[in-house]
Design an enzyme around this catalytic site. Sequence first.
Site, PDB file in Angstrom:
ATOM      1  N   SER A 153     -11.548 -30.992  38.956  1.00 50.09           N
ATOM      2  CA  SER A 153     -10.985 -32.095  38.173  1.00 50.09           C
ATOM      3  C   SER A 153     -10.440 -33.170  39.093  1.00 50.09           C
ATOM      4  O   SER A 153      -9.863 -32.869  40.160  1.00 50.09           O
ATOM      5  CB  SER A 153      -9.856 -31.587  37.271  1.00 50.09           C
ATOM      6  OG  SER A 153      -9.226 -32.663  36.595  1.00 50.09           O
ATOM      7  N   TYR A 166      -2.487 -27.354  35.882  1.00 50.46           N
ATOM      8  CA  TYR A 166      -3.930 -27.563  35.774  1.00 50.46           C
ATOM      9  C   TYR A 166      -4.516 -27.996  37.117  1.00 50.46           C
ATOM     10  O   TYR A 166      -5.545 -27.471  37.575  1.00 50.46           O
ATOM     11  CB  TYR A 166      -4.170 -28.626  34.706  1.00 50.46           C
ATOM     12  CG  TYR A 166      -5.608 -28.991  34.421  1.00 50.46           C
ATOM     13  CD1 TYR A 166      -6.430 -28.152  33.681  1.00 50.46           C
ATOM     14  CD2 TYR A 166      -6.120 -30.213  34.855  1.00 50.46           C
ATOM     15  CE1 TYR A 166      -7.737 -28.512  33.388  1.00 50.46           C
ATOM     16  CE2 TYR A 166      -7.423 -30.584  34.567  1.00 50.46           C
ATOM     17  CZ  TYR A 166      -8.223 -29.732  33.830  1.00 50.46           C
ATOM     18  OH  TYR A 166      -9.519 -30.098  33.544  1.00 50.46           O
ATOM     19  N   LYS A 170      -7.348 -26.138  39.414  1.00 49.68           N
ATOM     20  CA  LYS A 170      -8.583 -26.848  39.750  1.00 49.68           C
ATOM     21  C   LYS A 170      -8.701 -27.079  41.251  1.00 49.68           C
ATOM     22  O   LYS A 170      -9.801 -27.030  41.820  1.00 49.68           O
ATOM     23  CB  LYS A 170      -8.647 -28.184  39.004  1.00 49.68           C
ATOM     24  CG  LYS A 170      -8.804 -28.067  37.496  1.00 49.68           C
ATOM     25  CD  LYS A 170     -10.092 -27.368  37.123  1.00 49.68           C
ATOM     26  CE  LYS A 170     -10.415 -27.520  35.643  1.00 49.68           C
ATOM     27  NZ  LYS A 170     -11.640 -26.761  35.277  1.00 49.68           N
TER      28      LYS A 170
END
Length: 325
Positions: A153, A166, A170
Site C-alpha cells: 500500500s 495498516y 503492509k
Amino acid sequence: MTEIRFDNRVAIVTGAGNGLGRTYAIELARRGAKVVVNDLGGSSTGVGESATAADAVVDEIRSAGGEAVASHDSVATRDGGAAIVQKAIDAFGQVDILISNAGFLRNSRFEDLTDQQIDPILDVHLKAAFYVGQPAYKAMRSRNYGRMLFTGSASAMFGHAWQANYAAGKGGLMGLSHVVALEGSAYGIQSNLLLPTAVSRLADEMDMGYMEIPAFAASLQRCEFEVVGPRTVPEFNTPLALYLVSEDCKASHGIYSSNGGRYARVRICAGEGWHTPRGNTPATVEDVAANFAQIESPAGFTEPHTVYDEIFDVTEGGRKAGVFD
C-alpha cells in the site's frame, strides 16, 4: 501483440470475493487460469463471515466458461492458509500463482490504537502472507515455477495518517516479498509487491478525523479527485497485477504502483551520502550534524537488492571519497 494467457496455470487469489481480488480472479479465469477464489466473507472491518461472496465469484467464472473453486478459509491462521493451498492442489493438482490480497481496515490515531485494532490487521495482512505463502511456495518449488504477488500500500510506502496499524502490516510485506524473490530465484519463483489504488468498500471505513493533521490535510486538499476518480476503480489495477504474475513477466524483487491508470516502478534507493573521514575512528554526533545536508542529498543514488549490495556500494563510494584504498 501476443495475448497474455494463463492456460494450465493454477492461481490462488485471497480476498477475491469483492473489489480488487474479484477482478483479478475473474480476469485470470477469462485468460485460462484455474482459480481458487478465497474469501472469508467478513465485513470491511474484518467482522463476521459468509460463503456468499466467494461463491458468487465462482458462479460468475463458471457461467463464463472458466474453472474455479471457492475457499472460505481464513488467511489469518496457519491452518486456514494450509487449507487454502490444499484446496488448489485437491481441485487442480498444483499451485503456480498466489496473489495475497485479503485485507480490511480499522483506522484510528496512532496513540489510540488498541490491540483489537492492531493484532487483527497484522494477522490478515502480514501474518497471512506467511500462512498462505509458505505452503504455496513449497508447492511452487516442487515444480520449479511460481509467481507471488503481495498487496502492499502507498499508505506504508509514502504514509497515511490514522493508518499506522495498516501501514505497519503492509510495510512488512515489502521486506517479505524481497526475501521471497531472493530465495525463490533459485527455484523459478518470482515475487513482487503491488501498491494498488482503488475505491472499494474499504473506503467506507475511512474516518475524516485524520484531517486534524495539518500537513496531511494540505496534501489531501491538493488532490484533484474529480480528474483521476473514474480511473481508480478496481479494474484499472488488474492489468499490472496480472502481468506481474504471468509467465511473460521476468521482473522480480520489485515494487510497483498502480494509481489512476499510471503504472510505475517504485524504488528504494540509497544516496551517495557522506563518509566518515579516512581511518577507523567513528564520526561524532557533531560530525553528522555538520554533514547532514550531504547525508540527505539525493545525489548518486544506488538501488541495492541485498544487504550485501549496499555494503558493496558503500565500499565503492568510500573509494570514490578517498576513505578506502
